[in-house]
Design a protein around this motif. Structure first.
Motif, PDB file in Angstrom:
ATOM      1  N   VAL A 138       4.710  -5.242  -9.655  1.00 41.18           N
ATOM      2  CA  VAL A 138       4.294  -6.607  -9.227  1.00 41.18           C
ATOM      3  C   VAL A 138       3.043  -6.827  -9.937  1.00 41.18           C
ATOM      4  N   ASP A 139       2.768  -7.956 -10.505  1.00 40.08           N
ATOM      5  CA  ASP A 139       2.015  -8.488 -11.267  1.00 40.08           C
ATOM      6  C   ASP A 139       0.818  -8.852 -10.660  1.00 40.08           C
ATOM      7  N   GLU A 140      -0.129  -8.007 -10.069  1.00 35.67           N
ATOM      8  CA  GLU A 140      -1.283  -8.029  -9.820  1.00 35.67           C
ATOM      9  C   GLU A 140      -2.354  -6.980 -10.265  1.00 35.67           C
ATOM     10  N   ILE A 141      -3.647  -7.250 -10.105  1.00 33.31           N
ATOM     11  CA  ILE A 141      -4.470  -6.236 -10.593  1.00 33.31           C
ATOM     12  C   ILE A 141      -4.465  -4.910  -9.937  1.00 33.31           C
ATOM     13  N   VAL A 142      -4.372  -5.038  -8.755  1.00 31.33           N
ATOM     14  CA  VAL A 142      -4.213  -3.821  -7.866  1.00 31.33           C
ATOM     15  C   VAL A 142      -3.146  -4.132  -6.625  1.00 31.33           C
ATOM     16  N   VAL A 143      -2.441  -2.921  -6.600  1.00 28.14           N
ATOM     17  CA  VAL A 143      -1.345  -3.024  -5.657  1.00 28.14           C
ATOM     18  C   VAL A 143      -1.458  -1.829  -4.781  1.00 28.14           C
ATOM     19  N   GLN A 144      -1.474  -1.956  -3.436  1.00 31.45           N
ATOM     20  CA  GLN A 144      -0.944  -0.996  -2.430  1.00 31.45           C
ATOM     21  C   GLN A 144       0.151  -0.776  -1.702  1.00 31.45           C
ATOM     22  N   ASP A 145       0.809  -0.034  -1.793  1.00 26.27           N
ATOM     23  CA  ASP A 145       2.188   0.093  -0.819  1.00 26.27           C
ATOM     24  C   ASP A 145       2.031   1.487  -0.034  1.00 26.27           C
ATOM     25  N   GLY A 146       1.573   1.475   1.140  1.00 27.22           N
ATOM     26  CA  GLY A 146       1.467   2.529   1.742  1.00 27.22           C
ATOM     27  C   GLY A 146       0.425   3.427   1.450  1.00 27.22           C
ATOM     28  N   LYS A 147       0.768   4.642   1.085  1.00 24.65           N
ATOM     29  CA  LYS A 147      -0.460   5.512   0.497  1.00 24.65           C
ATOM     30  C   LYS A 147      -0.441   5.663  -0.816  1.00 24.65           C
ATOM     31  N   LEU A 148       0.018   4.596  -1.603  1.00 21.88           N
ATOM     32  CA  LEU A 148       0.118   4.393  -3.020  1.00 21.88           C
ATOM     33  C   LEU A 148      -0.762   3.452  -3.472  1.00 21.88           C
ATOM     34  N   ILE A 149      -1.722   3.703  -4.428  1.00 22.94           N
ATOM     35  CA  ILE A 149      -2.540   2.485  -4.763  1.00 22.94           C
ATOM     36  C   ILE A 149      -2.374   2.747  -6.486  1.00 22.94           C
ATOM     37  N   THR A 150      -2.020   1.399  -7.207  1.00 24.97           N
ATOM     38  CA  THR A 150      -1.884   1.308  -8.581  1.00 24.97           C
ATOM     39  C   THR A 150      -2.767   0.162  -8.876  1.00 24.97           C
ATOM     40  N   SER A 151      -2.939   0.152 -10.364  1.00 24.38           N
ATOM     41  CA  SER A 151      -3.669  -0.873 -11.003  1.00 24.38           C
ATOM     42  C   SER A 151      -3.251  -0.931 -12.547  1.00 24.38           C
ATOM     43  N   GLN A 152      -3.805  -2.002 -13.046  1.00 24.66           N
ATOM     44  CA  GLN A 152      -3.101  -2.275 -14.329  1.00 24.66           C
ATOM     45  C   GLN A 152      -3.832  -1.900 -15.699  1.00 24.66           C
ATOM     46  N   GLY A 153      -5.121  -1.543 -15.617  1.00 24.71           N
ATOM     47  CA  GLY A 153      -5.720  -1.345 -16.917  1.00 24.71           C
ATOM     48  C   GLY A 153      -7.486  -1.209 -16.749  1.00 24.71           C
ATOM     49  N   PRO A 154      -8.000  -1.218 -17.885  1.00 22.02           N
ATOM     50  CA  PRO A 154      -9.422  -0.709 -18.003  1.00 22.02           C
ATOM     51  C   PRO A 154     -10.244  -2.150 -17.122  1.00 22.02           C
ATOM     52  N   ALA A 155     -10.125  -3.060 -17.587  1.00 15.95           N
ATOM     53  CA  ALA A 155     -10.752  -4.414 -16.690  1.00 15.95           C
ATOM     54  C   ALA A 155     -10.405  -4.539 -15.217  1.00 15.95           C
ATOM     55  N   THR A 156      -9.454  -3.608 -14.763  1.00 15.38           N
ATOM     56  CA  THR A 156      -9.161  -3.847 -13.273  1.00 15.38           C
ATOM     57  C   THR A 156      -9.709  -2.325 -12.864  1.00 15.38           C
ATOM     58  N   ALA A 157     -10.429  -1.713 -13.475  1.00 18.67           N
ATOM     59  CA  ALA A 157     -10.716  -0.168 -12.937  1.00 18.67           C
ATOM     60  C   ALA A 157     -11.673  -0.227 -11.731  1.00 18.67           C
ATOM     61  N   PHE A 158     -12.508  -1.151 -11.673  1.00 20.97           N
ATOM     62  CA  PHE A 158     -13.658  -1.309 -10.516  1.00 20.97           C
ATOM     63  C   PHE A 158     -12.941  -1.979  -9.479  1.00 20.97           C
ATOM     64  N   ALA A 159     -11.964  -2.738  -9.334  1.00 19.38           N
ATOM     65  CA  ALA A 159     -11.237  -3.294  -8.261  1.00 19.38           C
ATOM     66  C   ALA A 159     -10.368  -1.961  -7.852  1.00 19.38           C
ATOM     67  N   PHE A 160      -9.662  -1.414  -8.725  1.00 21.29           N
ATOM     68  CA  PHE A 160      -8.958  -0.163  -8.512  1.00 21.29           C
ATOM     69  C   PHE A 160     -10.007   0.922  -7.486  1.00 21.29           C
TER      70      PHE A 160
END
Length: 184
Positions: A138-160
């Protein structure tokens, strides 16, 4: 008080690592920096040196509400090759606890240890082709699916970090932190 262990391998992306630790601590989460290779100072991807709190091998694998995996190609490779990381992640997943991964780690570490298979995730965009059919990108800066949270990179780290905090301390406190660091 909620707790997190943030893994620190050599070659970790320091912005992702530090932003995650900082946001979680501002939110009142007890954060432990777990050195993948012990307690010696760790050189990150841009030559910043960080000292772990503890050796990851010494932690109680059941004592953290979230395991956070920073990115950085070298760090992600090291975590993907680590049986200790695999054991910790499988235990966390089995116990229904949060796992958070950013940048190269979703595509490399989660895939290597077969964590979150079948879930929607994001990662550094150039790694999305490595996901194969194990995950849905999923091309979004932060994605949560259940108990898994993922993010894209350095500029998205605060939102993560804020998304992880929201899961641990609630939206109100996470929003206070986001506002305090001028993220929102």
């Amino acid at each position: 008080m909620p707790s997190a262990v943030v893994v620190l391998p050599a070659g970790a992306e320091e912005m992702e690592f530090v932003a995650s630790v900082d946001v979680l601590r501002r939110a009142g989460v007890t954060v432990t920096v777990g050195g993948l290779d012990g307690t010696d100072p760790v050189k990150c991807s841009r030559d910043v040196v960080i000292v772990p709190d503890v050796a990851l091998s010494s932690i109680d694998k059941d004592s953290f509400d979230v395991i956070v995996l920073p990115g950085g190609l070298g760090g992600a490779k090291a975590m993907a090759a680590s049986s200790l990381i695999g054991d910790l992640l499988r235990n966390q997943e089995k116990n229904g606890k949060l796992i958070a991964a950013i940048c190269a780690s979703p595509a490399m570490v989660l895939k290597a240890h077969e964590i979150g298979v079948g879930k929607k995730i994001t990662c550094y965009p150039s790694f999305k082709d490595q996901l194969d059919d194990k995950f849905t990108f999923v091309d979004e800066i932060v994605v949560q699916d259940g108990k898994l949270i993922t993010s894209q990179g350095p500029a998205t780290a605060f939102a993560f970090g804020v998304k992880i905090a929201e899961n641990l301390v609630g939206a109100e406190k996470a929003n206070q932190v986001a506002n305090g660091i001028l993220l929102k």
